[in-house]
Design a protein around this motif. Sequence first.
Motif, PDB file in Angstrom:
ATOM      1  N   THR A 168       0.919  -1.259   0.046  1.00  0.00           N
ATOM      2  CA  THR A 168      -0.028  -0.087   0.002  1.00  0.00           C
ATOM      3  C   THR A 168       0.841   1.213   0.030  1.00  0.00           C
ATOM      4  OG1 THR A 168      -1.689  -1.198   1.068  1.00  0.00           O
ATOM      5  CG2 THR A 168      -1.822   1.353   1.207  1.00  0.00           C
ATOM      6  N   ASP A 169       1.871   1.151   1.000  1.00  0.00           N
ATOM      7  CA  ASP A 169       2.890   2.343   0.795  1.00  0.00           C
ATOM      8  C   ASP A 169       4.103   1.939  -0.124  1.00  0.00           C
ATOM      9  OD1 ASP A 169       1.450   3.392   2.722  1.00  0.00           O
ATOM     10  OD2 ASP A 169       2.724   3.216   4.368  1.00  0.00           O
ATOM     11  N   TYR A 170       3.526   2.230  -1.390  1.00  0.00           N
ATOM     12  CA  TYR A 170       4.591   1.946  -2.706  1.00  0.00           C
ATOM     13  C   TYR A 170       5.547   2.935  -2.950  1.00  0.00           C
ATOM     14  CZ  TYR A 170       0.843   3.782  -5.274  1.00  0.00           C
ATOM     15  OH  TYR A 170      -0.465   4.447  -5.656  1.00  0.00           O
ATOM     16  N   ALA A 171       5.452   4.476  -2.227  1.00  0.00           N
ATOM     17  CA  ALA A 171       6.245   5.235  -2.597  1.00  0.00           C
ATOM     18  C   ALA A 171       6.808   6.089  -1.381  1.00  0.00           C
ATOM     19  CB  ALA A 171       5.517   6.552  -3.726  1.00  0.00           C
ATOM     20  N   ASP A 172       7.303   5.308  -0.579  1.00  0.00           N
ATOM     21  CA  ASP A 172       7.605   5.653   0.884  1.00  0.00           C
ATOM     22  C   ASP A 172       8.812   6.381   0.765  1.00  0.00           C
ATOM     23  OD1 ASP A 172       7.070   6.162   3.457  1.00  0.00           O
ATOM     24  OD2 ASP A 172       7.209   3.817   4.042  1.00  0.00           O
ATOM     25  N   THR A 173       8.944   7.298   1.774  1.00  0.00           N
ATOM     26  CA  THR A 173      10.335   8.090   1.975  1.00  0.00           C
ATOM     27  C   THR A 173      10.975   7.926   3.186  1.00  0.00           C
ATOM     28  OG1 THR A 173       8.928  10.006   2.544  1.00  0.00           O
ATOM     29  CG2 THR A 173       9.941   9.832   0.134  1.00  0.00           C
ATOM     30  N   PRO A 174      12.051   7.995   3.575  1.00  0.00           N
ATOM     31  CA  PRO A 174      12.728   7.968   5.082  1.00  0.00           C
ATOM     32  C   PRO A 174      12.051   8.921   6.008  1.00  0.00           C
ATOM     33  CG  PRO A 174      14.473   7.790   3.290  1.00  0.00           C
ATOM     34  CD  PRO A 174      13.431   8.102   2.532  1.00  0.00           C
ATOM     35  N   PRO A 175      11.685   8.653   7.088  1.00  0.00           N
ATOM     36  CA  PRO A 175      12.189   7.470   7.791  1.00  0.00           C
ATOM     37  C   PRO A 175      11.195   6.270   7.568  1.00  0.00           C
ATOM     38  CG  PRO A 175      11.034   8.764   9.115  1.00  0.00           C
ATOM     39  CD  PRO A 175      11.180   9.835   7.833  1.00  0.00           C
ATOM     40  N   THR A 196       7.798   2.420  -6.221  1.00  0.00           N
ATOM     41  CA  THR A 196       7.756   3.275  -7.498  1.00  0.00           C
ATOM     42  C   THR A 196       8.828   4.644  -7.172  1.00  0.00           C
ATOM     43  OG1 THR A 196       6.104   4.830  -6.198  1.00  0.00           O
ATOM     44  CG2 THR A 196       5.281   2.944  -7.677  1.00  0.00           C
ATOM     45  N   GLY A 197       9.366   4.601  -6.216  1.00  0.00           N
ATOM     46  CA  GLY A 197      10.572   5.540  -5.857  1.00  0.00           C
ATOM     47  C   GLY A 197       9.678   6.633  -4.904  1.00  0.00           C
ATOM     48  N   VAL A 198      10.512   7.462  -4.604  1.00  0.00           N
ATOM     49  CA  VAL A 198       9.958   8.546  -3.653  1.00  0.00           C
ATOM     50  C   VAL A 198       8.769   9.321  -3.994  1.00  0.00           C
ATOM     51  CG1 VAL A 198      12.424   8.902  -2.533  1.00  0.00           C
ATOM     52  CG2 VAL A 198      11.450  10.368  -4.470  1.00  0.00           C
ATOM     53  N   GLN A 199       8.199   9.243  -5.289  1.00  0.00           N
ATOM     54  CA  GLN A 199       6.978   9.603  -5.561  1.00  0.00           C
ATOM     55  C   GLN A 199       6.218   8.523  -6.622  1.00  0.00           C
ATOM     56  OE1 GLN A 199       8.989  12.629  -7.952  1.00  0.00           O
ATOM     57  NE2 GLN A 199       7.967  14.216  -6.785  1.00  0.00           N
ATOM     58  N   VAL A 200       5.063   8.746  -6.577  1.00  0.00           N
ATOM     59  CA  VAL A 200       4.123   7.687  -7.339  1.00  0.00           C
ATOM     60  C   VAL A 200       4.593   7.702  -8.910  1.00  0.00           C
ATOM     61  CG1 VAL A 200       2.085   7.074  -8.374  1.00  0.00           C
ATOM     62  CG2 VAL A 200       2.237   7.998  -5.777  1.00  0.00           C
ATOM     63  N   CYS A 201       4.763   8.971  -9.515  1.00  0.00           N
ATOM     64  CA  CYS A 201       5.471   9.080 -10.813  1.00  0.00           C
ATOM     65  C   CYS A 201       6.452   9.750 -10.527  1.00  0.00           C
ATOM     66  CB  CYS A 201       4.530   9.786 -11.836  1.00  0.00           C
ATOM     67  SG  CYS A 201       2.755   8.897 -11.949  1.00  0.00           S
ATOM     68  N   ALA A 202       7.663   9.292 -10.499  1.00  0.00           N
ATOM     69  CA  ALA A 202       8.939   9.726  -9.991  1.00  0.00           C
ATOM     70  C   ALA A 202       9.778  10.369 -11.146  1.00  0.00           C
ATOM     71  CB  ALA A 202       9.943   8.496  -9.325  1.00  0.00           C
ATOM     72  N   ARG A 203       9.984  11.679 -10.979  1.00  0.00           N
ATOM     73  CA  ARG A 203      11.122  12.195 -11.790  1.00  0.00           C
ATOM     74  C   ARG A 203      12.293  11.725 -12.007  1.00  0.00           C
ATOM     75  NH1 ARG A 203      11.404  18.931 -12.782  1.00  0.00           N
ATOM     76  NH2 ARG A 203      12.741  18.792 -14.449  1.00  0.00           N
ATOM     77  N   GLU A 204      12.802  11.444 -10.537  1.00  0.00           N
ATOM     78  CA  GLU A 204      13.971  10.447 -10.975  1.00  0.00           C
ATOM     79  C   GLU A 204      13.877   9.389  -9.753  1.00  0.00           C
ATOM     80  OE1 GLU A 204      17.628  14.025 -10.640  1.00  0.00           O
ATOM     81  OE2 GLU A 204      16.417  13.792  -8.909  1.00  0.00           O
ATOM     82  N   ILE A 205      14.692   8.344  -9.969  1.00  0.00           N
ATOM     83  CA  ILE A 205      14.651   7.170  -9.364  1.00  0.00           C
ATOM     84  C   ILE A 205      16.460   6.912  -8.994  1.00  0.00           C
ATOM     85  CG2 ILE A 205      14.179   4.612  -9.013  1.00  0.00           C
ATOM     86  CD1 ILE A 205      11.916   4.787 -10.684  1.00  0.00           C
ATOM     87  N   ARG A 206      16.626   7.331  -7.648  1.00  0.00           N
ATOM     88  CA  ARG A 206      18.064   7.211  -7.624  1.00  0.00           C
ATOM     89  C   ARG A 206      18.490   5.949  -6.546  1.00  0.00           C
ATOM     90  NH1 ARG A 206      19.367  12.346  -4.123  1.00  0.00           N
ATOM     91  NH2 ARG A 206      17.823  11.479  -2.770  1.00  0.00           N
ATOM     92  N   GLY A 207      19.761   5.626  -6.822  1.00  0.00           N
ATOM     93  CA  GLY A 207      20.009   4.612  -6.243  1.00  0.00           C
ATOM     94  C   GLY A 207      20.092   4.494  -4.664  1.00  0.00           C
TER      95      GLY A 207
END
Length: 450
Positions: A168-175, A196-207
Amino acid sequence: MSSAYFNIRGVVEGFYGFYYTHQERMALLRYMGQHGFNMYLYAPKNDRHHRDRWRDPYPPQSRVLFSETIQVAIKNEIRFCYGISPGTSVCYSSTEDFRSITDKFIYFYDLGVRSFSLLLDDILPEFIYSEDRDRYESYAHAHADLCNRMYVWLKDRDEGCELSMCPTDYADTPPFSMYTKTLGQMLNPEIMIMYTGVQVCAREIRGIDAKAYGEAIKRKPLIWDNYPVNDGEMAADLHLGPIQGRDPELYKQVCGVLINPMNQMEASKIALATYANYMADPIIYDAQASWELALEEAAGLQYAPALRLMAENALKSPLKIHNAVRLESLVSAVMEALKAGVSSIEDPAKAALDDYLNQIDQASYTLANYMQNDALRSELLPWLELWDWWRRLGKSTIRALNLRETDSDFQIAIRDIQTARRAIQKHPKRIMGNSLMSLAEWISERSHAD
């Protein structure tokens, strides 16, 4: 075709809205096989038997179609994964609901599928049934329990089966949420978790972001990349640009990537081709060079320049803010000249804009009437129609500027501007940004003053 970088190189048909036809899906699988992809996840949100009516069995006619699709996948060395999305109404503690899910999995297992997915995304983080509230400490506990039991069931049936899940939380960010941390702790480590990255539709997906999420879920995530998908609020846009903003070293932190395409399958191949190049070697990936090749493959060598001209006016997406950078620059130069009092008759900026609009005129006509890729043409037509209205607006605006400069009556040109503006404003699609509108408004305001 193998890759030293991404073990899973997949496409997820996971968008809302009308999903692919049987023929489109098989064409996609063949295309994937030709471009180094190795996994396809069936998960269209509007398939009622996948989501809204997930308990209901597929109708008899579906078996033949799915069987043919799966055989095409196998022939092209694509792992067909069937996904089910029961979270809208499932009772996690119910043996009947568990059996409904396994019945679906058996249906596809008998057709040759060994990869399955439980998609628990886009649902409210709350229990529907009192039995679940009594049994589970949290939503994450329920999700982990359902997935773990399903994993055991699959492995008991066939050791070759595998399971993934979308949280359900597929675009989660720290912490990171307690849901994410609990899921990571409780879920069988062999079950893949999507991100999905830090956003649902991510501009960037960083390592670095994938690594942090992986540490929270205690495994490398499976990226669900929401580009070039254009469902929901993005349905007016056509995402024709290349993939970019993906870390060259992302492969070190993930177990693979699934790409969510547009509702327009043929047009999605442009972005998919560039993604295939990225996954083949993300270190040397050149987005611009890859894009040029993808456009050529999609339209053919003869018509690629026309498609490129259209595509550069259809770049607004989660990856890019601006739709038409070259057009915006041309219009800006004309506006600056007008404000400086430069004669529009002799203005090289206006001549450059006029030439660009003539190129659009030819490109639009070519794509609509001569391009040999009929499937792509059909998908582009709504945007081609709007593109031509923008071209008419621009040409009428230039004509009005010229007539005004020579003290001629330009009210007919103004009426043409108004007609084009109304057509653009009521059109359901978007292309070309909005810069021409400001120029049209400038000359329209002068017509009232004059």
